[in-house]
Design an enzyme around this catalytic site. Sequence first.
Site, PDB file in Angstrom:
ATOM      1  CE  LYS A 112      -4.077  -2.089   0.531  1.00 24.81           C
ATOM      2  NZ  LYS A 112      -3.515  -3.758   0.243  1.00 24.81           N
TER       3      LYS A 112
HETATM    4  C1  PLP Z   1      -4.097  -4.599   0.221  1.00 27.97           C
HETATM    5  C2  PLP Z   1      -2.975  -5.905  -0.058  1.00 27.97           C
HETATM    6  C3  PLP Z   1      -3.758  -7.350  -0.631  1.00 27.97           C
HETATM    7  C4  PLP Z   1      -5.201  -7.219  -2.150  1.00 27.97           C
HETATM    8  O1  PLP Z   1      -3.887  -6.042  -2.793  1.00 27.97           O
HETATM    9  P1  PLP Z   1      -5.510  -5.458  -3.181  1.00 27.97           P
HETATM   10  O2  PLP Z   1      -5.484  -4.307  -4.225  1.00 27.97           O
HETATM   11  O3  PLP Z   1      -6.750  -5.076  -2.254  1.00 27.97           O
HETATM   12  O4  PLP Z   1      -6.269  -6.444  -4.229  1.00 27.97           O
HETATM   13  C5  PLP Z   1      -2.842  -8.142  -0.774  1.00 27.97           C
HETATM   14  N1  PLP Z   1      -1.389  -8.275  -0.439  1.00 27.97           N
HETATM   15  C6  PLP Z   1      -1.345  -7.046   0.697  1.00 27.97           C
HETATM   16  C7  PLP Z   1      -0.598  -7.739   1.995  1.00 27.97           C
HETATM   17  C8  PLP Z   1      -1.768  -6.029   1.190  1.00 27.97           C
HETATM   18  O5  PLP Z   1      -2.028  -4.896   2.247  1.00 27.97           O
END
Ligand code: PLP
Length: 495
Positions: A112
């Site tokens: 993120k």
């Molecule tokens: C948010 C997240 C995901 C999923 O990503 P999306 O864009 O919501 O599909 C997968 N792994 C981690 C560690 C995340 O923080």
Amino acid sequence: MELLYKSTRGGEEKVTASQAILKGLACDGGLFVPENIPQFTTELKAWKDYGYKQVAYEVMSLYLTDFTQEELMECIERAYDDKFDTSAIAPIVEADGAFYLELFHGATIAFKDMALSILPYLMTTSAKKNKVTNDIVILTATSGDTGKAALAGFSGVAGTKIIVFYPKNGVSPIQERQMVTQKGENTYVVGIQGNFDDAQSGVKKIFGDKELVALLEEKGYQFSSANSINIGRLVPQIVYYVYAYLTLIREGKLNEGETINVVVPTGNFGNILAAYYAKNMGLPINKLICASNDNKVLYDFFETGCYDRNREFILTASPSMDILISSNLERLIYRIGGEDAKKNSELMNSLAGKGSYSITEDMRKQLEDFAGGYASEEEMEAKIKDLYEKTGYVLDTHTAVAASVYDQYVSRTGDRTKTVIASTASPFKFAQSVLKSIDPAYDKLSDYEQIDVLAKVANVRIPNAIEEIRTAPVIHDHVCQKEEMVQEIKHFLGI
Ligand SMILES: *Cc1c(COP(=O)(O)O)cnc(C)c1O
């Protein structure tokens, strides 16, 4: 040429990129999408020696056409600096025949950060461009990682406040600790008695609450969203797929023009949607492999064409993928439905009403770019152990779901196309589950002992993000019922 954005529900005028970033969600409840997906006009190989920031500029300037070069460059410079512990920003590690694209070198050690380190600057720049004088109140629901990354991104950014709701019993201990120790006068963190979907639905409802929105306006505030539905999150995520491809070319691991497959551990469908956009821009991607955990609503969707959230919500060791409503899927549905806003609205209303919808055969045909898969908890754990024993490389639980799904995909199809696996979190963020997979005996250790052991086992330095929270005091201890979210917001804003 200016690229405008329209809502997937059709009830709204077209807006500029900066307006779409400010709004987050369209007023009609739809998601903003570009009128058309821009195409690479330069041959990609011309960028092969570019650093991350240069690639970011090239890709993002195609989408954010109302930002000047100076504005966009400044956002990029401020985002991708020494908050990241490597100048590569998104390095690639080859292990057991796959390329792991490590997206966890930012401030909160999860992917993120890739988008949330730039979103605050895109947002304050957008506010300036649109002569907005209100303070921006970022309202976010998190399944764990978004919350901390958004808090870290927005903390102390003038003209913004950020409120984060997380499922009180639905995130890892480290994730929770990262959030409740967040500093910054403009930050507020609340645990809700419910799961992530409750938090997300609550936030969506609040965005549509006309009375509250009017009250905020009167007091000099306006809402925006840092959730992955914001186009200002999606666009920066396209960058690293392009960058990864260029890195592999530069390192001689890939020939110019050669196609790759991409595997993405998926929750809200934002990360994989970015890869889909990259493909549609002209990046040579063959298959987009969508990996789920036991909450395999997306896998079932790709298998049957029916999206059905009516099922038990399962808490897994990959909590950021514990999601039954993948919000960003709406952008894909809209596109494969011929950008027919009416049809899309019907499907989304059906999802909101009875919890499911089915797409037509014509739409299904356009999903050939995708392959769905899922991994059980046992399969995920076995993958962590196997890869570790074979190579010494340690995956986090989310990435291990993707890696396990990739193995299944290869044995099912025999497709040996070179493959990039999005590695979405540092194993330190989920140390307990990771160590338990390697050896159940580690489970007896305390949280912090586990961190030390993991550093030895994986032979990597403990990330700063983890060192910090060992001693940081808890600042946020609010817990509320899911019906009380509005009161919490009013309380924090003093309105
Ligand atoms: C948010 C997240 C995901 C999923 O990503 P999306 O864009 O919501 O599909 C997968 N792994 C981690 C560690 C995340 O923080």
